[in-house]
Design an enzyme around this catalytic site. Sequence first.
Site, PDB file in Angstrom:
ATOM      1  CG  PHE A   1      -2.099  -1.072   1.077  1.00 10.78           C
ATOM      2  CD1 PHE A   1      -3.225  -1.079   0.585  1.00 10.78           C
ATOM      3  CD2 PHE A   1      -1.800  -2.147   1.934  1.00 10.78           C
ATOM      4  CE1 PHE A   1      -4.165  -2.007   0.356  1.00 10.78           C
ATOM      5  CE2 PHE A   1      -2.606  -3.272   1.807  1.00 10.78           C
ATOM      6  CZ  PHE A   1      -3.721  -3.176   1.143  1.00 10.78           C
ATOM      7  CD  GLU A   2      -1.562   5.828  -2.278  1.00  8.06           C
ATOM      8  OE1 GLU A   2      -1.764   5.370  -3.216  1.00  8.06           O
ATOM      9  OE2 GLU A   2      -1.781   7.054  -1.903  1.00  8.06           O
ATOM     10  CB  THR A   3      -0.824   4.017   3.527  1.00 11.77           C
ATOM     11  OG1 THR A   3      -1.168   2.750   3.311  1.00 11.77           O
ATOM     12  CG2 THR A   3      -2.055   4.857   3.070  1.00 11.77           C
TER      13      THR A   3
ATOM     14  CB  SER B   1       5.245   3.372   0.262  1.00  6.93           C
ATOM     15  OG  SER B   1       4.469   4.200  -0.239  1.00  6.93           O
TER      16      SER B   1
END
Lengths: 327, 327, 254, 254
Positions: free
Chosen positions: C49-51, C83
């Site tokens: 996840f980009e988070t 990320s």
Amino acid sequence: MHHASNHKITSIEQAVSKYVSNGAHLSIGGFTINRNPMAAVHEIIRQGIRNLHVYAHSNGQGLDQLIGAGCVSRLEIAYSGNGRFAPTCLCFKRAVLERTIQVEDYTNFQMALRFLAGAMGVPFLPTYSSLGTDIVEKWGFPDQIRLDEPKLASKKLVVMDNPFSRDHETEKLVLVPAIHPDVTIIHAQKADATGCTRIEGLSFADIDQAKAARHVIVTCDHLVSENELRKDSGANHLPAFCVDAVVHIPHGAYPTACFNEYDYDAVFLEQYQQAAGNDDTLDPFFQTYIHSPADHAEFVAMAAQNRLESIRANPVTGYADRMKRGA
Amino acid sequence: MHHASNHKITSIEQAVSKYVSNGAHLSIGGFTINRNPMAAVHEIIRQGIRNLHVYAHSNGQGLDQLIGAGCVSRLEIAYSGNGRFAPTCLCFKRAVLERTIQVEDYTNFQMALRFLAGAMGVPFLPTYSSLGTDIVEKWGFPDQIRLDEPKLASKKLVVMDNPFSRDHETEKLVLVPAIHPDVTIIHAQKADATGCTRIEGLSFADIDQAKAARHVIVTCDHLVSENELRKDSGANHLPAFCVDAVVHIPHGAYPTACFNEYDYDAVFLEQYQQAAGNDDTLDPFFQTYIHSPADHAEFVAMAAQNRLESIRANPVTGYADRMKRGA
Amino acid sequence: MTYTLKEMMALAAARQIRNQDIVFCGTGISMVAAMAAKHIHAPDATIFFETGAIDSCLKDLPLAVSDPRVMHRASMFCSLADSFGFMQNRKTGQNIVGIVGAAQIDPYGNLNSTSIGDYHAPTARFPGSGGACDVACFVNNNIVFMKLEKRKFVPTLSYRTSPGWLDGYDSRKKAGLPGSGPSMVITDMGILGFDRVTRRMKLDYLYEGITADAVQERISFDIDLSSARPFKPPTPEELNVLRETIDPEKLILN
Amino acid sequence: MTYTLKEMMALAAARQIRNQDIVFCGTGISMVAAMAAKHIHAPDATIFFETGAIDSCLKDLPLAVSDPRVMHRASMFCSLADSFGFMQNRKTGQNIVGIVGAAQIDPYGNLNSTSIGDYHAPTARFPGSGGACDVACFVNNNIVFMKLEKRKFVPTLSYRTSPGWLDGYDSRKKAGLPGSGPSMVITDMGILGFDRVTRRMKLDYLYEGITADAVQERISFDIDLSSARPFKPPTPEELNVLRETIDPEKLILN
């Protein structure tokens, strides 16, 4: 160990009134429905702060409420959705279509890099992201705003040739400018009286947002001893010298989630969506939930009703894994 | 959870022979007397690898031994001291004065940024560091080396004007080029069979060194289960997909320190200094401690003699706080 | 066994995921696809996840990429900057499969998720890029998810938020973008691909019972329909995983 | 009470540290100075290592900036890149006091810690910058530690590793460096400062029993001796802290 630094502990009223003035350049921590500094957002709304310039990646719930309450006049942003709760945040959408805010669009990585540039003390960082797109071509702010406002970057971004390229065919890079908010507000699970701060779970861009800022307010679910944080130095995220104000507010991120503490309140987030579509419903919603309660604890009790137990995090998973989220 | 990834576990012989070939571009983790991947360094020396191009910030003990053993022909470096044990590392100093290695000098921040640029996938990162100095003016490598070796950056660095400056007086910045080692070798306290890695205490530049590299070897004091590392995701530093080989070597950083595990062995580090001053003493030292022992465990037993207990880390402080270090 | 087109879309994406892939997940149906792939045929795929949650072990369906459910037994947590760094980095970026949606797409797979009309006085506003432009710039295998509608498949975008194949042919490479343009567009009627030379959209696969003409009717520009072939419908096992394991509350597959 | 010149040097540096300072510590005597300041008069000063240990509670004297002793009860750990970022960042950088040594210094406080002679065929080689050039570029209060010797205080450096006041006057600002040049050079005989306008080295303080001429004799260029005044000798309390608390093993103060 510090001996005389307990003066950083303050109330949310005082922290906001000291560091968030009309026209301030603000960034808030968290991501969409997670760890937004909601108690601080409510206090900004309560104090009627106006003309904020906000720097956001995907800040979600807190940002949309600030826009809905009329606190924001300019916004640099990557994403204004809120997960399943809002494909596009409603107050944001209305404000753009009604042209009551001015917006400049970046990508999430670019906003993360811009905070990182601010944190590192350099005027820009390079990326390949957005080459060939309108992120590069279309600038949101009129030139006059950049001229009038020395805190803004002098350009949205700059495309340059890679000076280390060996090829005749130059590689291009996009340089995105540093951000230095006047104030960054984050919510953490734990902080001590000196300002040393620990975030559990994902930290998103909070750390760079804080390092990049002139002033930092940390709200925390637990105010703990310096001693406790120093037992595991590797788990901490900000040193005391980065933080100006520490405010102890249990459930300070509610109705967004706070890992290991509480989940998002899907019911209340949905209620907000129902109200956010127009001012006739949003104004009374803010009246009830922001202006009327005596403090954040009273707001939480009123908003969560009997759900506080159901959103409590399971200590094993860090969230409320038995919470019902469907219809 | 991964199901079929245990193939990353290997021996140090195999890991070095697979990823560290003659002429390879190498970086090693750790900092001066701490967490150098010494078992891997000894294996590189044992296998007689030659003509390494090494990227170093302040890598200290491991680097000096590689130079002393004649493995290194080119070096990009910020610092070649070793704390109180060597104001300037002896083998490094001899090699420079005898011109058996070619050196290009950077600063510690610049080397950290160069690894970070490699990790982030950009060709350079900017800094204000080294403006007005010979770090900018004096380049170590002849132009021909850069032309002949496409893995090298095409320039040592580039000074540019800040494109976001509002002033007539331009601000200048130094752009330092990314590093992409063929292989980075780090030593960690814990790793699992998939390559997920946890460093306890300071991580120095290890994480960016690993992310920047084409291949990564992790040696670890403890090979633990995936399950154990996933209980505290926030304490881990590298995901499985960054790591090619995992080698379980207790005391793999000895004689340098490994937080929570063992301290540096001040006596053995001093013995090395006594030997490193010339080849007549260094060759037999390497023969005794590197070429003769059957494996790293035998080396440690031989080198530490009866001191292994005294360098064992106190679990409260993370180091041997009762170890005698004076004369 | 009956199934919805949403289920078919999710499974069409799931089938693209191989065991060694790193899957960049957005909110919604792409998470369902990634979770389904791990349960059905790609247990070692990494969900990313980009988070900053890397290699999450999803137990409950997240409702956002910041949902604490994405943190469940991740192999590590990193920052937003880190990320996206994994995507821009060529070593890791080349193994990432992106799955993104958008409000509009053009014949070369460029995406608009920002606004319609004049950028300074738009008639419609969407959330903006988020990480979508970043992933579209960096990864080698980007999959687009879109419902087929004439107003979504348009000849020209008001705002080009995320790069596809730009203006076709080698224009993307010339622009200096490191990754590749989109490999496919998974819709509710079939799967669209891009010509290897011109990079213009074409029809590759049709779901059971859908005709090529029906697809063309929902696209505001002409596409090549000549190489369309049938796409395998969901198996009972696949549907069972979706319904019983991944989204029993019907939070996404409603 | 008798004392060594090394003790005097350490205490001279310790006295410069104020309670709100962030002290960037190198290896050796600067650590002794910072530890002494915290024990004597600046308990809230933050000790900061380039290796990433922030606000360490030093219990035992470290023998290197990577010594695990620097990690003892730190308020946090960060990476090398992050730690220098704190220095380059103007908010935090302006509160940092740097303490660095070098092999050579010139009349404007520029430092050489790289090599002597032709850079490509040197006659002497030192460790190189490490973090010294970085801290000299970034911080507003950089303190240099040097033993007074003619071969160390030279008119021209073979290699300018770390910037001082460059060529004097406003040349440092013109070069684009964010921090200030060195505030002082603490030696084993006295403390040197820099003229506010010309930025050329001058004599500010003399230790007990040392003459200005004796200082000039150990410097290979002429300095202004006219404003030299006596420096307060160590107090018994200060010496006691050094000897009993900070370095009882005489690891540095040997």
